[in-house]
Design an enzyme around this catalytic site. Structure first.
Site, PDB file in Angstrom:
ATOM      1  N   ALA A   1      49.429  -3.717  33.035  1.00 15.43           N
ATOM      2  CA  ALA A   1      50.551  -3.872  32.276  1.00 15.43           C
ATOM      3  C   ALA A   1      51.151  -3.151  31.252  1.00 15.43           C
ATOM      4  CB  ALA A   1      51.001  -5.534  32.263  1.00 15.43           C
ATOM      5  N   PRO A   2      52.673  -2.918  31.202  1.00 18.26           N
ATOM      6  CA  PRO A   2      53.168  -1.973  30.066  1.00 18.26           C
ATOM      7  C   PRO A   2      53.181  -2.801  28.730  1.00 18.26           C
ATOM      8  CG  PRO A   2      54.892  -2.384  31.617  1.00 18.26           C
ATOM      9  CD  PRO A   2      53.692  -2.703  31.654  1.00 18.26           C
ATOM     10  N   GLY A   3      52.566  -2.021  27.420  1.00 22.36           N
ATOM     11  CA  GLY A   3      52.451  -2.961  26.133  1.00 22.36           C
ATOM     12  C   GLY A   3      51.065  -2.047  25.699  1.00 22.36           C
ATOM     13  N   ILE A   4      50.795  -2.060  24.980  1.00 26.88           N
ATOM     14  CA  ILE A   4      49.709  -2.457  23.901  1.00 26.88           C
ATOM     15  C   ILE A   4      48.751  -3.007  24.225  1.00 26.88           C
ATOM     16  CG2 ILE A   4      48.686  -2.346  22.044  1.00 26.88           C
ATOM     17  CD1 ILE A   4      51.430  -2.861  20.280  1.00 26.88           C
ATOM     18  N   ARG A   5      48.122  -2.378  24.314  1.00 30.93           N
ATOM     19  CA  ARG A   5      46.054  -3.632  25.384  1.00 30.93           C
ATOM     20  C   ARG A   5      45.991  -4.905  23.937  1.00 30.93           C
ATOM     21  NH1 ARG A   5      48.128  -1.009  29.068  1.00 30.93           N
ATOM     22  NH2 ARG A   5      46.835   0.847  30.679  1.00 30.93           N
ATOM     23  N   GLY A   6      46.198  -5.449  24.754  1.00 27.58           N
ATOM     24  CA  GLY A   6      45.020  -6.910  24.419  1.00 27.58           C
ATOM     25  C   GLY A   6      43.639  -6.831  23.563  1.00 27.58           C
ATOM     26  N   LEU A   7      43.485  -7.573  22.802  1.00 27.46           N
ATOM     27  CA  LEU A   7      42.359  -7.033  22.475  1.00 27.46           C
ATOM     28  C   LEU A   7      41.028  -8.701  22.980  1.00 27.46           C
ATOM     29  CD1 LEU A   7      42.637  -7.461  18.512  1.00 27.46           C
ATOM     30  CD2 LEU A   7      41.750  -5.111  19.983  1.00 27.46           C
TER      31      LEU A   7
ATOM     32  N   LYS B   1      46.303 -12.152  33.568  1.00 25.24           N
ATOM     33  CA  LYS B   1      45.415 -12.454  32.666  1.00 25.24           C
ATOM     34  C   LYS B   1      43.764 -12.667  33.219  1.00 25.24           C
ATOM     35  CE  LYS B   1      47.836 -13.209  28.696  1.00 25.24           C
ATOM     36  NZ  LYS B   1      48.835 -13.757  28.274  1.00 25.24           N
TER      37      LYS B   1
ATOM     38  N   ASP C   1      54.507 -20.997  30.131  1.00 23.77           N
ATOM     39  CA  ASP C   1      53.600 -21.600  30.904  1.00 23.77           C
ATOM     40  C   ASP C   1      52.982 -21.112  31.522  1.00 23.77           C
ATOM     41  OD1 ASP C   1      52.453 -24.195  31.770  1.00 23.77           O
ATOM     42  OD2 ASP C   1      53.915 -24.629  33.218  1.00 23.77           O
TER      43      ASP C   1
END
EC number: 2.7.11.5
Length: 571
Positions: A315-321, A336, A371
């Site tokens: 997904a676009p955006g900064i990679r999550g931790l 996710k 949600d």
């Protein structure tokens, strides 16, 4: 031990569903009493209890089945016959579609979601539901060929409450004024009937009467909001007639309605006629039938896969931790997966992440927290998963991934509505007014979540999204907690440059004066947010919210602007 008669087992499963639905309906129907008595905390507890019902009922039925047979010793023919016998019981059943989902849950629990097979389950619906044949069981219809006032009075009289209106004549006058101001004379003259859903929709501190005004070739939403004043008297807070407002009312970041009906398919069909851009699964979920909503989503997802050819990718955006997040560009959700390992800065466990997501599911999301829907053994066609994404998933979430020749099976997955990450929106938006509006809504979002007794934790703007309606929504839950689980402290005031180095900091300590340095990155954005919402950087503000929450005070978080309330519009 010989297995029970197949017809007997099918009957047993259906009785388990019906017991669950009765339990669900008892809690839902009691919403009117809770509303009339202003029992707001009891209402929040009822929301949690109603969500928990499904798994409790399912566990009872599965335990009964295990007492009677060993599921894995029965061949596929046994389960195919069981589905056939179960289906025969669903003729004319008013909740047949929910009963199918309950059956799926039973089979899924027995086989740990490893047998997703339409011959054994209702992967596809058993019938095509054509709405309208029981429409009279869910609608009240009013002749609107007389005066507006007469029609409005007939509508309000049709819904009885055990509490008096504070000023019914005043409310009717305001409703009439609003309609004359909002609709053209031609529209008003053309309305010949008003159709209203019989169930009242309860949520938080409001009750909603939902319907439409019908004329030749046009249907206009008609949603009346009822609330209680400090003396527990009823009053009309506003009237919604725009599809946009109705869509926000049924938004994915809001808690589920309490709306008592024996005919959920018919109610959902009517609601979709009012909101054609809403999908069926979204409307079922909004009514609290979130398990069936997941079933309908999966069917919609399979259909979309057949009609598209793009690939799943990050997904676009900064990679999550904590989460690996991916999407199908042509589809409106993100997927996710919890990563196998977290960096040292994230002092949480996998189970704590799951608990946080469950907390949000059970909590009042006040229109500000997305949600999420949890799936086990979710299957993706392997040829639709980009090699880059597959490599990333194997690197960061290997324990959650199983590969076959044809499929990528994700053992534990969350699905969430797709939004534009706020950091990307703020980078791409060139209109300064739109940027300022988004920052203002970001501040409101944080304040409303806190007022609902949730501390968001990681408030970096990458963890918020913006919807197509321009609302800022929080969607990263791995550090959330209740407000009383944090201590909001002042930074020391000292000329000593090393004062912070000697400050004793506990694991639950939070310093709001530091928020300005990380909620948004660029200096001009920081200054705007600080100008719009200076309280967010003040420890005393957070402590005051803690005190309000501890006192049991439940703030009104309306699904429409303050300016639309009648007491603001009409003095």
């Amino acid at each position: 031990m010989s297995p029970p008669e197949i017809s007997q087992l099918a009957y047993q499963i259906l009785k388990g569903f019906e017991k669950s639905f009765r339990w669900y309906s008892r809690i839902t129907s009691a919403a009117q009493h809770r509303f009339e008595q202003a029992q707001w905390e009891a209402g929040q507890q009822a929301v949690k209890e109603r969500i928990a019902i499904y798994d409790q009922s399912l566990a009872e039925v599965v335990a009964q089945i295990y007492q009677q047979l060993h599921p894995h010793l029965q061949d596929n023919h046994y389960w195919q016959q069981l589905k056939h016998h179960y289906l025969k019981q669903l003729n004319d059943h008013p909740q047949f579609e929910l009963a199918e989902t309950f059956y799926n849950s039973v089979i899924g629990r027995l086989f740990r979601h490893q047998k997703i097979d339409n011959s054994m389950m209702f992967v596809l619906p058993s019938r095509c539901y054509l709405p309208g044949h029981v429409r009279n069981n869910v609608l009240n219809t009013f002749d609107a060929r007389g005066t507006i006032r007469d029609t409005l009075e007939a509508i309000t009289n049709a819904y009885s409450f055990k509490t008096e209106y504070a000023g019914k004549e005043r409310d009717l006058t305001r409703l009439e004024h609003y309609l004359r101001e909002t609709l053209s004379p031609r529209q008003l003259a053309g309305i010949h009937r008003v159709e209203m859903l019989q169930p009242v929709f309860y949520r938080s501190k409001a009750a909603y009467l939902i319907g439409r005004m019908c004329s030749e070739g046009e249907a206009i939403p008609f949603v009346m909001t009822l609330m209680l004043n400090s003396r527990q008297q009823l009053y009309v807070d506003t009237l919604l007639t725009a599809r946009h407002d109705l869509s926000v009312l049924f938004g994915f970041a809001r808690s589920y309605f309490m709306a008592d009906t024996r005919y959920p398919a018919e109610v959902v069909a009517f609601l979709q006629e009012l909101m054609p851009n809403k999908k069926h699964f979204e409307l079922y979920i909004s009514l609290g039938f979130y398990k069936h909503g997941k079933t309908v989503f999966y069917r919609n997802f399979l259909q979309h896969l057949n009609e598209s050819d793009d690939q799943f990718e990050a997904a676009p955006g900064i990679r999550g931790l904590v989460m690996a997040v991916f999407h199908l560009p042509s589809y409106g959700v993100v997927f996710k997966v919890i990563k196998d390992e977290f960096p040292e800065s994230k002092k949480i466990t996998r189970q704590q992440v799951k608990d946080c997501y469950k907390l949000v599911k059970m909590h009042d999301r006040v229109g500000r927290m997305a949600d999420t829907h949890e799936y086990m053994n979710f299957r993706l066609p392997r040829n639709r998963v980009s090699p880059v994404l597959l490599q990333e998933l194997q690197q960061v979430a290997k324990s959650s991934i199983e590969l076959t020749d044809d499929e990528v099976i994700i053992k534990h997955l969350y699905i969430e509505r797709k939004m534009t990450p706020l950091n990307i929106y703020l980078e791409q938006e060139s209109d300064p007014e739109q940027v300022r509006r988004a920052l203002d809504d970001l501040g409101l979002c944080i304040k409303q979540i806190a007022a609902a007794n949730i501390f968001p934790g990681d408030m970096l703007h990458k963890n918020f999204g913006i919807t197509r309606h321009g609302r800022v929504i929080f969607y990263d839950y791995d550090e959330i907690c209740y407000m009383n689980q944090r201590q909001f402290r002042d930074l020391p005031v000292s000329d000593d440059p090393y004062a912070m180095d000697t400050l004793s900091v506990g694991p639950d300590d939070v310093f709001p004066q530091q928020f300005e340095h990380f909620i948004v990155g660029k200096k001009h954005l920081k200054e705007q947010l600080k100008d719009l919402h200076p309280e967010l950087m003040q420890p005393e503000y957070w402590r005051s919210v803690q005190r309000e929450v501890a006192s049991g005070k439940l703030k009104d978080v309306l699904p429409y602007p303050e300016s639309q309330r009648f007491n603001k519009r009409y003095k």
